[in-house]
Structure formats: structure tokens, C-alpha cells
Motif scaffolding. Structure first.
Motif, PDB file in Angstrom:
ATOM      1  N   GLN A   1      -7.279  -0.613 -10.606  1.00 27.89           N
ATOM      2  CA  GLN A   1      -7.978  -1.330  -9.546  1.00 27.89           C
ATOM      3  C   GLN A   1      -9.240  -2.003 -10.063  1.00 27.89           C
ATOM      4  O   GLN A   1      -9.610  -3.091  -9.592  1.00 27.89           O
TER       5      GLN A   1
ATOM      6  N   SER B   1       1.378   2.985   5.613  1.00 29.25           N
ATOM      7  CA  SER B   1       1.195   3.707   4.358  1.00 29.25           C
ATOM      8  C   SER B   1       1.163   5.213   4.568  1.00 29.25           C
ATOM      9  O   SER B   1       1.474   5.985   3.661  1.00 29.25           O
TER      10      SER B   1
ATOM     11  N   ARG C   1      -6.041  -4.767   0.235  1.00 31.87           N
ATOM     12  CA  ARG C   1      -7.327  -4.664   0.938  1.00 31.87           C
ATOM     13  C   ARG C   1      -8.086  -5.985   0.882  1.00 31.87           C
ATOM     14  O   ARG C   1      -8.719  -6.391   1.859  1.00 31.87           O
TER      15      ARG C   1
ATOM     16  N   ILE D   1      -2.458  -1.994  -4.164  1.00 35.29           N
ATOM     17  CA  ILE D   1      -3.493  -1.339  -3.358  1.00 35.29           C
ATOM     18  C   ILE D   1      -4.714  -2.233  -3.212  1.00 35.29           C
ATOM     19  O   ILE D   1      -5.181  -2.511  -2.103  1.00 35.29           O
TER      20      ILE D   1
ATOM     21  N   GLY E   1     -11.378   1.703  -4.022  1.00 39.97           N
ATOM     22  CA  GLY E   1     -10.194   2.465  -4.415  1.00 39.97           C
ATOM     23  C   GLY E   1     -10.449   3.388  -5.585  1.00 39.97           C
ATOM     24  O   GLY E   1     -10.047   4.561  -5.576  1.00 39.97           O
TER      25      GLY E   1
ATOM     26  N   THR F   1       0.821  -1.213   0.000  1.00 38.03           N
ATOM     27  CA  THR F   1       0.000   0.000   0.000  1.00 38.03           C
ATOM     28  C   THR F   1       0.854   1.261   0.000  1.00 38.03           C
ATOM     29  O   THR F   1       0.383   2.327  -0.397  1.00 38.03           O
TER      30      THR F   1
END
Length: 474
Positions: free
Chosen positions: A127, A208, A185, A181, A416, A84
Motif C-alpha cells: 500500500q 468486504s 479507498r 485495497i 491501510g 477490497t
């Protein structure tokens, strides 16, 4: 094939309560094999009653196995924290080099600014691609592929002979870096549930959150010994190290039985089902609007602090660092002290209220309601506003992902991408009246903060779920 529609997802996977387990619940621990940080596909699975969070396999494990799993917590935290932190490093290490890139490639400053825009756009769009990929093929393969592409794209950036080629490969760098990223998560969602997930997000914020503070400093030090291309060489090295760490220590966390088997159509239906969930969408938009408040601060604060209030670059760097420390510190208070004792919705509501009040104070100060104010009151307002982000951002992510065990990758992608896009829309508005006034910054922050509260109350409706939880307890 797992059903991706909203109705079945809501019946079987989405909890009716967003507050996490109650005080009588068994403690939640990371899922998976202790030595590999992975999920054992052959382990017995416990199916939770409809409408309640799924139980973890930790319920049936022996005490030594639980202790061994906890020992892996530091390792997985470092790995996911590095993933991240990589995108902020990629963006902010490069900032001190912008004037040098302009001279070296003989390109206009506006053209070189597109290298930042391209990287940011790549992170947002990437993403949406990588998240559904990780739901279909697992977390490990898309992540390793993304890291390899990131390393190659970054290395080519270091050799780019023209601005156009640099822009193109910065876009590719952002697209590939997005894998870290979104999958980080999703892995958190695989390993943790309830309040433990909220605590872990707060810990990730500690790691981060340091990256934007130290990245420009690292970039400036690199520039003392080499030119701007050396920054991309350093980032290439960081990418190689992270790729090796992921390959060796971060094993698969999504068992084959939990993966989606469809193609693009299945991914789109999954995302449509997620967006059809009013509460998930509420947390997603609430988090995106809070992120827009942060983006407005990042975009405007250099001009507000230095140009309007006459602070030196060193003073600005000090204030920027203090605000980041405030955000990190409150995030740790959230994870260590508040989560598990107070419902996530109550903590989130308190954080959003503080953000609104701080934005109101900033607007009153910048419009002259209190007369001429100096830097100290404005800096104090910004510090309070930024610190409150430490409870707003991790809790919106945790509450949204607690509803999406069936599609954590796609949900992470939506979270994101929405944050980046909403933030990217809000940040240019802070300069709409020029660099001589801080009023647009305060207006954008207040509008976004009030809109975040409106989405939280209107879409998430936390009091309804709290009432349902009370009835279930009775």
C-alpha cells in the motif's frame, strides 16, 4: 505541480470541520461521467473557500445527468467491493489448506505459517508503494498493473514446488493485492465527499465483511474436490475476472490536473505533509488501534471459544459468523441512518465508548471478578465489541480522507499500512500467557481501545472543530 506540503494542503484542501455538510448543503453525488465512472478533465471546477470542503461538479449538472450518475453507484460499489474483498479471500480461503500444504511440501508447520505472514506483510508494504503511484499516474494504470501481477503470482503459487518459493510468491501476491485495497479507498475519495463518502465506506464494509465469513467455507469446499493447489487456481480465476471488470468498467477517477508529477521524493514529502497534519494522524492512529482490537479478537477467539470454553468448531464458526453479521449490520445502520443526521465525530466517539465498555466487561469476566462465567456472557461481550466496529472503522477512514483530497492515494496507503502494522504488533500479544487463559486477549483489547479514545480526544480534538463550525454558521 500540486503542492504536497502540509501548510498549503491545510490551507487549500483540508476542511476545518469533520462533520460533513450541514442540512442546508446541496446533496453530494458521485463525481464524473455517468457512463464511465470517470472524472471529466474538461469539466468546470469549483474552488471552495479556504478551509472548507471542495464543491463537486455535480452542482452544475442537469437532473438527468445526476440521475445517470446515481445509476452507476451499484456498479462502482460492486467493483470496489470486489477489490477490497480480494485480500481477505486470499488470506482466509487458504486457511483450511495449511495442514495439507505442510504434508505436500514436507515442510515444518512454522515454515508454512510464514506463507500467511508473507502475504500479510506484502499487503501492508504494498500500500505504501501503490498509493503514491496512484496519485502520480492516476488510479487505473497502477490498479490494472497490480491486478495482472496478482494473477501471475497466484498462478505461480498454485505450481510452487517448495515452501520457499511459495513464501516468496505469497509475498508478491500480497504486494500486488494491496493495489485493490488502497486504490479502492482512493477512488471512493475521488467520487464522493462528506457524508456520502462515509455512507459508501459503510456499504463497502457490507461487501468486504462477508469475505472473511465465506472464504474458509469456500476453501473447505474446494478441498473436497482437489488439493490445496486448487485454492490458488480458484483465486487466479477470481483475479482474472476482477481484472477484466476493472479494465472494462472502472475508468479513471483522478483527472490529470489533480495528479502529482514528482518522483519518490515528492511522494515522501506528501506523506510527511499528511503525517504533519495532527488531525489526519489522529484519525489514522485511532483507526489503527481499533483495527488492533479486531486483530486481537481474530487471533485469540479460536482458542478462547474452543479451548477455554469447550465449544465445538461448528459453534465457533457460528459465533464468528454472528459477530461478523453484527459488525456488518451496525455498519449499515451507520451508513443508512446515522451519517448525515449526527456528526461523524459523535458517532465515532459513541462507537469507541462502546468498544471500551465491552473490553472492560470482557476483562472482568475473564479475570473471574464475576465468578465462573460460561461461554454465553463472553460471547455476548465479543458480539457487542465487534458490532461497535461497524461505526468505528468506516468513520475513521472517512474523517481522515475528507482532509486529503490533494493526496488520496498516499493517505489511503498510510491508513491501510498503519492498520495492518498496528494490528500485526497487537495480535501476537494475545497468546503471551499461553492458550489456557483469555485474560491477555481482554487486556490487549482494552489497552488498544483506551489508546484509541486517547488519540481521538488528544489529536483529533473534535470539540474544537465543532466550535469552529458553529462560529462559521453564525
Amino acid at each position: 505541480m500540486p503542492d504536497s506540503g502540509g501548510s498549503r494542503a491545510q490551507r487549500e484542501h483540508i476542511p476545518t470541520s469533520g462533520t460533513g455538510p450541514g442540512p442546508d448543503s446541496a446533496p453530494l453525488t458521485p463525481h464524473g461521467d455517468a457512463g464511465a465512472l470517470s472524472v471529466d478533465p474538461g469539466a468546470p471546477q469549483v474552488t471552495a473557500p479556504a478551509g472548507l470542503p471542495a464543491a463537486t461538479e455535480a452542482d452544475g449538472r442537469t437532473a438527468p445527468a445526476v440521475k445517470a450518475a446515481r445509476r452507476t453507484g451499484f456498479l462502482v460499489t460492486m467493483v470496489l467491493g470486489g477489490l477490497t474483498a480480494l485480500p481477505p479471500l486470499s488470506m482466509d480461503m487458504y486457511l483450511p489448506a495449511l495442514p495439507a500444504v505442510t504434508d505436500s511440501l514436507a515442510a515444518p508447520a512454522a515454515t508454512i505459517q510464514l506463507t500467511l505472514t508473507a502475504c500479510l506483510a506484502g499487503m501492508a508494504l504494498g500500500q505504501l508503494v501503490v498509493g503514491p503511484m496512484s496519485d502520480r499516474w492516476g488510479r487505473r494504470r497502477p490498479l490494472l498493473l497490480g491486478m495482472v501481477v496478482y494473477v501471475i503470482a497466484t498462478a505461480i503459487c498454485a505450481l510452487a514446488p517448495s515452501a520457499e518459493l511459495l513464501i516468496g510468491f505469497r509475498l508478491l501476491q500480497g504486494l500486488a493485492g494491496a493495489a485493490g485495497i488502497v486504490i479502492a479507498r482512493a477512488v471512493v475519495r475521488d467520487l464522493y465527499d462528506g457524508v456520502e463518502m462515509a455512507r459508501f465506506f459503510s456499504t463497502l464494509m457490507l461487501i468486504s465483511g462477508v469475505a472473511p465469513i465465506i472464504a474458509p467455507l469456500i476453501g473447505g469446499q474446494v478441498m473436497r474436490f482437489t488439493d490445496w493447489r486448487g485454492i490458488f487456481v480458484v483465486l487466479t480465476g477470481v483475479g482474472i475476472v476482477l481484472t477484466l471488470v476493472v479494465w472494462k468498467w472502472l475508468h479513471e477517477t483522478l483527472p490529470p490536473g489533480s495528479r502529482h508529477t514528482g518522483g519518490v521524493g515528492e511522494a515522501l514529502r506528501t506523506m510527511r505533509g499528511l503525517l504533519a497534519d495532527r488531525v489526519f494522524t489522529g484519525y489514522m492512529v485511532t483507526g489503527g488501534l481499533a483495527f488492533a482490537v479486531l486483530f486481537a479478537y481474530i487471533s485469540a477467539s479460536p482458542f478462547v471459544v474452543q479451548e477455554i470454553y469447550g465449544a465445538s468448531p461448528q459453534t465457533f464458526s457460528l459465533l464468528f459468523g454472528l459477530n461478523s453479521i453484527g459488525l456488518i449490520a451496525v455498519g449499515q445502520i451507520n451508513g443508512k441512518l446515522l451519517v448525515g443526521r449526527i456528526s461523524l465525530d459523535k458517532v465515532l466517539g459513541f462507537g469507541l465508548t462502546v468498544i471500551v465498555l465491552a473490553a472492560v466487561a470482557l476483562l472482568l469476566m475473564t479475570t473471574g471478578v464475576f465468578g465462573e462465567v460460561g461461554l454465553v456472557p463472553v460471547a455476548a461481550g465479543l458480539f457487542v465489541l465487534m458490532s461497535a466496529m461497524g461505526v468505528a472503522m468506516p468513520n475513521t477512514n472517512a474523517q481522515a480522507l475528507m482532509r486529503t483530497k490533494h493526496a488520496a492515494g498516499s493517505a489511503s496507503a498510510l491508513l491501510g499500512t498503519s492498520s495492518f502494522l498496528i494490528g500485526a504488533i497487537a495480535s501476537p500479544l494475545v497468546g503471551i500467557a499461553g492458550e489456557g487463559t483469555a485474560v491477555p486477549m481482554a487486556v490487549v483489547q482494552l489497552v488498544c481501545a483506551v489508546a484509541a479514545v486517547g488519540c481521538f480526544l488528544g489529536l483529533c480534538r473534535p470539540w474544537q472543530r465543532a466550535g469552529k463550525e458553529a462560529l462559521q454558521v453564525q
